[in-house]
Scaffold this motif. Structure first.
Motif, PDB file in Angstrom:
ATOM      1  N   SER A 413      -3.991   2.876   2.200  1.00  0.00           N
ATOM      2  CA  SER A 413      -2.622   3.346   2.400  1.00  0.00           C
ATOM      3  C   SER A 413      -2.394   3.690   3.864  1.00  0.00           C
ATOM      4  CB  SER A 413      -2.337   4.579   1.539  1.00  0.00           C
ATOM      5  OG  SER A 413      -3.132   5.679   1.961  1.00  0.00           O
ATOM      6  N   LEU A 414      -1.126   3.687   4.243  1.00  0.00           N
ATOM      7  CA  LEU A 414      -0.708   4.005   5.607  1.00  0.00           C
ATOM      8  C   LEU A 414       0.707   4.552   5.536  1.00  0.00           C
ATOM      9  CD1 LEU A 414      -1.337   3.618   8.740  1.00  0.00           C
ATOM     10  CD2 LEU A 414      -0.070   1.466   8.530  1.00  0.00           C
ATOM     11  N   ALA A 415       1.014   5.548   6.368  1.00  0.00           N
ATOM     12  CA  ALA A 415       2.355   6.141   6.331  1.00  0.00           C
ATOM     13  C   ALA A 415       2.864   6.436   7.730  1.00  0.00           C
ATOM     14  CB  ALA A 415       2.343   7.427   5.511  1.00  0.00           C
ATOM     15  N   PHE A 416       4.170   6.196   7.942  1.00  0.00           N
ATOM     16  CA  PHE A 416       4.835   6.499   9.212  1.00  0.00           C
ATOM     17  C   PHE A 416       6.185   7.150   8.937  1.00  0.00           C
ATOM     18  CE2 PHE A 416       1.765   3.690  11.070  1.00  0.00           C
ATOM     19  CZ  PHE A 416       1.688   4.056  12.407  1.00  0.00           C
ATOM     20  N   ARG A 417       6.530   8.121   9.772  1.00  0.00           N
ATOM     21  CA  ARG A 417       7.879   8.692   9.746  1.00  0.00           C
ATOM     22  C   ARG A 417       8.708   7.973  10.806  1.00  0.00           C
ATOM     23  NH1 ARG A 417       6.824  13.739  10.542  1.00  0.00           N
ATOM     24  NH2 ARG A 417       7.098  14.536   8.416  1.00  0.00           N
ATOM     25  N   ASN A 418       9.759   7.306  10.379  1.00  0.00           N
ATOM     26  CA  ASN A 418      10.605   6.533  11.283  1.00  0.00           C
ATOM     27  C   ASN A 418      11.587   7.426  12.041  1.00  0.00           C
ATOM     28  OD1 ASN A 418       9.683   3.837  10.753  1.00  0.00           O
ATOM     29  ND2 ASN A 418      10.686   3.956   8.751  1.00  0.00           N
ATOM     30  N   PRO A 419      12.097   6.935  13.165  1.00  0.00           N
ATOM     31  CA  PRO A 419      13.095   7.712  13.919  1.00  0.00           C
ATOM     32  C   PRO A 419      14.324   8.086  13.101  1.00  0.00           C
ATOM     33  CG  PRO A 419      12.234   5.951  15.289  1.00  0.00           C
ATOM     34  CD  PRO A 419      11.682   5.724  13.902  1.00  0.00           C
ATOM     35  N   ASP A 420      14.677   7.281  12.081  1.00  0.00           N
ATOM     36  CA  ASP A 420      15.848   7.615  11.262  1.00  0.00           C
ATOM     37  C   ASP A 420      15.534   8.632  10.173  1.00  0.00           C
ATOM     38  OD1 ASP A 420      14.466   6.216   9.313  1.00  0.00           O
ATOM     39  OD2 ASP A 420      15.931   4.602   9.101  1.00  0.00           O
ATOM     40  N   GLY A 421      14.291   9.138  10.147  1.00  0.00           N
ATOM     41  CA  GLY A 421      13.925  10.174   9.194  1.00  0.00           C
ATOM     42  C   GLY A 421      13.268   9.672   7.926  1.00  0.00           C
ATOM     43  N   THR A 422      13.358   8.372   7.644  1.00  0.00           N
ATOM     44  CA  THR A 422      12.690   7.837   6.460  1.00  0.00           C
ATOM     45  C   THR A 422      11.188   7.758   6.699  1.00  0.00           C
ATOM     46  OG1 THR A 422      12.943   5.543   7.184  1.00  0.00           O
ATOM     47  CG2 THR A 422      14.707   6.488   5.814  1.00  0.00           C
ATOM     48  N   ILE A 423      10.444   7.672   5.618  1.00  0.00           N
ATOM     49  CA  ILE A 423       8.995   7.492   5.686  1.00  0.00           C
ATOM     50  C   ILE A 423       8.660   6.153   5.043  1.00  0.00           C
ATOM     51  CG2 ILE A 423       6.763   8.275   4.796  1.00  0.00           C
ATOM     52  CD1 ILE A 423       7.772  11.122   5.062  1.00  0.00           C
ATOM     53  N   ALA A 424       7.887   5.326   5.762  1.00  0.00           N
ATOM     54  CA  ALA A 424       7.392   4.064   5.208  1.00  0.00           C
ATOM     55  C   ALA A 424       5.952   4.291   4.771  1.00  0.00           C
ATOM     56  CB  ALA A 424       7.464   2.956   6.257  1.00  0.00           C
ATOM     57  N   LEU A 425       5.721   4.165   3.477  1.00  0.00           N
ATOM     58  CA  LEU A 425       4.390   4.334   2.897  1.00  0.00           C
ATOM     59  C   LEU A 425       3.921   2.987   2.365  1.00  0.00           C
ATOM     60  CD1 LEU A 425       2.020   6.132   1.845  1.00  0.00           C
ATOM     61  CD2 LEU A 425       3.362   6.413  -0.259  1.00  0.00           C
ATOM     62  N   ILE A 426       2.854   2.439   2.945  1.00  0.00           N
ATOM     63  CA  ILE A 426       2.337   1.133   2.536  1.00  0.00           C
ATOM     64  C   ILE A 426       1.062   1.336   1.733  1.00  0.00           C
ATOM     65  CG2 ILE A 426       1.468  -1.101   3.324  1.00  0.00           C
ATOM     66  CD1 ILE A 426       3.566   0.840   5.726  1.00  0.00           C
ATOM     67  N   VAL A 427       0.963   0.644   0.601  1.00  0.00           N
ATOM     68  CA  VAL A 427      -0.196   0.745  -0.288  1.00  0.00           C
ATOM     69  C   VAL A 427      -0.661  -0.668  -0.632  1.00  0.00           C
ATOM     70  CG1 VAL A 427      -1.135   1.781  -2.384  1.00  0.00           C
ATOM     71  CG2 VAL A 427       0.881   2.796  -1.303  1.00  0.00           C
ATOM     72  N   THR A 428      -1.973  -0.897  -0.630  1.00  0.00           N
ATOM     73  CA  THR A 428      -2.507  -2.201  -1.004  1.00  0.00           C
ATOM     74  C   THR A 428      -3.455  -2.083  -2.185  1.00  0.00           C
ATOM     75  OG1 THR A 428      -4.443  -2.063   0.472  1.00  0.00           O
ATOM     76  CG2 THR A 428      -2.406  -2.972   1.402  1.00  0.00           C
ATOM     77  N   ASN A 429      -3.540  -3.157  -2.953  1.00  0.00           N
ATOM     78  CA  ASN A 429      -4.460  -3.246  -4.089  1.00  0.00           C
ATOM     79  C   ASN A 429      -5.124  -4.611  -4.057  1.00  0.00           C
ATOM     80  OD1 ASN A 429      -5.829  -3.207  -6.515  1.00  0.00           O
ATOM     81  ND2 ASN A 429      -3.987  -3.426  -7.790  1.00  0.00           N
ATOM     82  N   ARG A 430      -6.414  -4.655  -3.773  1.00  0.00           N
ATOM     83  CA  ARG A 430      -7.150  -5.914  -3.733  1.00  0.00           C
ATOM     84  C   ARG A 430      -7.956  -6.145  -5.008  1.00  0.00           C
ATOM     85  NH1 ARG A 430     -10.241  -6.484   1.932  1.00  0.00           N
ATOM     86  NH2 ARG A 430     -10.717  -8.496   0.981  1.00  0.00           N
ATOM     87  N   THR A 431      -7.762  -5.295  -6.010  1.00  0.00           N
ATOM     88  CA  THR A 431      -8.484  -5.478  -7.261  1.00  0.00           C
ATOM     89  C   THR A 431      -7.740  -6.468  -8.154  1.00  0.00           C
ATOM     90  OG1 THR A 431      -7.412  -3.798  -8.650  1.00  0.00           O
ATOM     91  CG2 THR A 431      -9.076  -3.037  -7.071  1.00  0.00           C
ATOM     92  N   GLU A 432      -8.375  -6.831  -9.257  1.00  0.00           N
ATOM     93  CA  GLU A 432      -7.801  -7.816 -10.181  1.00  0.00           C
ATOM     94  C   GLU A 432      -7.044  -7.177 -11.338  1.00  0.00           C
ATOM     95  OE1 GLU A 432      -7.698 -10.945  -9.655  1.00  0.00           O
ATOM     96  OE2 GLU A 432      -9.125 -11.190  -8.004  1.00  0.00           O
ATOM     97  N   ALA A 433      -6.719  -5.895 -11.211  1.00  0.00           N
ATOM     98  CA  ALA A 433      -5.979  -5.205 -12.278  1.00  0.00           C
ATOM     99  C   ALA A 433      -4.971  -4.256 -11.656  1.00  0.00           C
ATOM    100  CB  ALA A 433      -6.943  -4.448 -13.185  1.00  0.00           C
ATOM    101  N   ASP A 434      -4.005  -3.813 -12.469  1.00  0.00           N
ATOM    102  CA  ASP A 434      -3.080  -2.789 -12.002  1.00  0.00           C
ATOM    103  C   ASP A 434      -3.876  -1.587 -11.505  1.00  0.00           C
ATOM    104  OD1 ASP A 434      -0.827  -4.221 -12.635  1.00  0.00           O
ATOM    105  OD2 ASP A 434      -0.473  -3.206 -14.547  1.00  0.00           O
ATOM    106  N   LEU A 435      -3.465  -1.019 -10.388  1.00  0.00           N
ATOM    107  CA  LEU A 435      -4.070   0.210  -9.900  1.00  0.00           C
ATOM    108  C   LEU A 435      -3.054   1.332 -10.090  1.00  0.00           C
ATOM    109  CD1 LEU A 435      -6.415   1.650  -8.400  1.00  0.00           C
ATOM    110  CD2 LEU A 435      -5.143   1.205  -6.290  1.00  0.00           C
ATOM    111  N   VAL A 436      -3.382   2.286 -10.938  1.00  0.00           N
ATOM    112  CA  VAL A 436      -2.514   3.429 -11.202  1.00  0.00           C
ATOM    113  C   VAL A 436      -3.027   4.612 -10.393  1.00  0.00           C
ATOM    114  CG1 VAL A 436      -1.637   5.014 -12.950  1.00  0.00           C
ATOM    115  CG2 VAL A 436      -1.972   2.593 -13.506  1.00  0.00           C
ATOM    116  N   PHE A 437      -2.122   5.292  -9.720  1.00  0.00           N
ATOM    117  CA  PHE A 437      -2.525   6.444  -8.925  1.00  0.00           C
ATOM    118  C   PHE A 437      -1.509   7.564  -9.062  1.00  0.00           C
ATOM    119  CE2 PHE A 437      -0.107   3.547  -6.218  1.00  0.00           C
ATOM    120  CZ  PHE A 437       0.806   4.373  -5.581  1.00  0.00           C
TER     121      PHE A 437
END
Length: 495
Positions: A413-437
């Motif tokens: 995962s990776l997260a950034f707070r943008n100048p407009d106040g929003t937060i971009a949260l990126i999540v990856t899943n390289r497994t072969e099944a749904d990843l629940v968190f």
């Protein structure tokens, strides 16, 4: 914290940076959830300024052989901030590189006056592409900054008399080589292409069968301090920033320290550029970011080697892993290698074929967008220039869907707070099944919510059952899922 939007790309589906209703990724099942993603808005790190790609002679050549509208489509796919990947940077090469049609130089024959300096080869494929890239960005309200790197001086300036196979710049030509930089930057400015950054040498520790030249760390520091820095200042180009190394992460820290040990180098060395070919080694970048906060860390090259990988999925996953960890290690700009190559992964004048996010079939005039293009887009489209990195942590007690039995780079995962106040949260899943968190926000009064049709917040279990989103308190966890072999970008708003 409010969930505003969700974008997703997933293998074996039609999802390609596709907008998905957040409720569709809420987990409504039962059972123990061993994985937790914690967003830490109070933890702030470096500012990030954007992504880019390399405008090599090979890329320019391939694009020149496509119908005009298809060529423009490729350019817009990268540099249009509204419909494309919102690239803000471009790397170009001075003289030839391996992704050129052959060896060439702006001064191919010995000329110690540089009066014969010619932009003929640069103007054939590189300059027109740079101009069009800049035009596409500006027409959509953006702009592009250019980085220039040399792979080799002309053969007559080197001790091996050859642009290939390493060799060294002759000591007697250091001052002239600095003037060569100045001349090239001035010539590009005449074409309305402003060079903002330069690296002293691409991969200075590599002896390649293609265009290459060896430099020690102290030699780079000396060249910056005694030759290139003063030459740029004298020419009125003192704003052009000088970067050293431009090679792999493995030796980044020791190379930086040795270069900075040269008297005067600190004045001119603005940053360190790096590649990914030696492996992860992110600890070196983190050490630089902590010990030398004034040094700018910029990723300048990475690709999947060994030819094109048309249709492969692992290529995008490799990009995501590198981007996430580079940015978590202090990187402020991230520039990919060739923007476009042919279906073989070239042309390359020594057969060093590689993959690219967009491959072009010159025979039928079509573009083939690879998984890497979409994976990069999950970062470049949603992390705005000037965004501040936030803390985020993905932790699991048990990972039944992983091949190796541990999470590491299989879910990140990776997260950034943008100048407009929003937060971009990126999540990856390289497994072969749904990843629940379980999604948590670490703050004094944590809560997570999503735009809802409900009249009032409350009763989380009811909201999950009905598919409506409600405010989530500490005692009412929010469970999210990411499909197999997928990447998501969650756009959040802080209350």
């Amino acid at each position: 914290m409010k969930i505003k939007e969700l974008y997703e790309t997933a293998k074996d589906t039609a999802e390609r940076i596709s907008k998905v209703q957040p409720e569709e990724r809420f987990f409504n099942g039962k059972g123990w959830i061993p994985t937790t993603l914690t967003l830490k808005p109070a933890e702030t790190f470096q500012a990030f300024w954007g992504f880019g790609g390399a405008l090599t002679e090979s890329s320019g050549f391939v694009l020149s052989r496509l119908p005009a509208q298809i060529r423009q489509q490729a350019i817009e796919a990268y540099y249009n901030p509204k419909t494309g990947n919102n690239y803000r940077f471009a790397r170009i090469h001075m003289n030839s590189c391996d992704f050129s049609l052959d060896n060439w130089a702006c001064v191919p024959e010995k000329d110690e006056t540089l009066k014969s300096f010619s932009m003929e080869r640069t103007d054939k494929y590189i300059s027109p592409l740079a101009v069009d890239v800049q035009k596409a960005a500006r027409n959509a309200g953006s702009d592009v900054k250019f980085l220039m790197s040399p792979w080799s001086p002309p053969g007559w300036m080197k001790n091996n008399g050859d642009m290939n196979h390493g060799g060294h710049l002759l000591t007697s030509y250091k001052e002239l080589w600095a003037q060569y930089f100045v001349k090239f930057i001035q010539k590009m400015a005449e074409r309305e292409i402003k060079i903002s950054f330069v690296t002293i040498q691409n991969e200075p520790a590599a002896v390649q069968t293609w265009d290459s030249c060896e430099w020690s760390a102290s030699e780079e520091g000396e060249f910056a301090a005694k030759y290139l820095g003063p030459a740029l200042e004298k020419a009125g180009l003192g704003q052009v920033k000088i970067y050293i190394w431009d090679h792999n992460r493995d030796l980044a820290l020791e190379r930086l320290e040795e270069s900075l040990a040269v008297p005067g180098a600190e004045k001119y060395v603005a940053g360190l550029a790096f590649h990914w070919y030696s492996g992860d080694q992110y600890s070196n970048l983190k050490a630089i970011a902590e010990k030398y906060p004034e040094i700018d860390l910029i990723f300048t090259e990475g690709c999947v080697e060994g030819g094109s990988r048309n249709g492969a999925w692992f290529t995008g996953e490799r990009y995501a892993h590198n981007i996430i960890n580079d940015l978590k290690s202090g990187c402020t700009k991230w520039i990919d290698w060739n923007v476009v190559l042919d279906m073989q992964g070239g042309p390359n004048h020594v057969g060093n074929f590689c993959d690219a996010p967009i491959l072009a079939d010159e025979k039928d005039g079509t573009l083939h967008f690879q998984s890497s293009y979409y994976y990069i887009g999950h970062f470049s489209r949603f992390i705005q220039p000037g965004a501040i990195r936030l803390g985020s942590e993905l932790f699991s007690w048990m990972t039944p869907a992983t091949v190796s039995g541990h999470l590491t780079d299989e879910a990140e995962s990776l997260a950034f707070r943008n100048p407009d106040g929003t937060i971009a949260l990126i999540v990856t899943n390289r497994t072969e099944a749904d990843l629940v968190f379980e999604f948590k926000v670490e703050e004094k009064t944590p809560s997570v919510s999503c735009d809802s049709k409900a009249d009032k917040p409350g009763d989380w279990e009811k909201a999950r059952t009905e598919g409506n989103s409600q405010t989530v308190k500490n005692d009412a966890p929010l469970y999210l899922k990411i499909p197999p072999r997928a990447i998501q970008t969650w756009i959040l708003e802080e209350k």
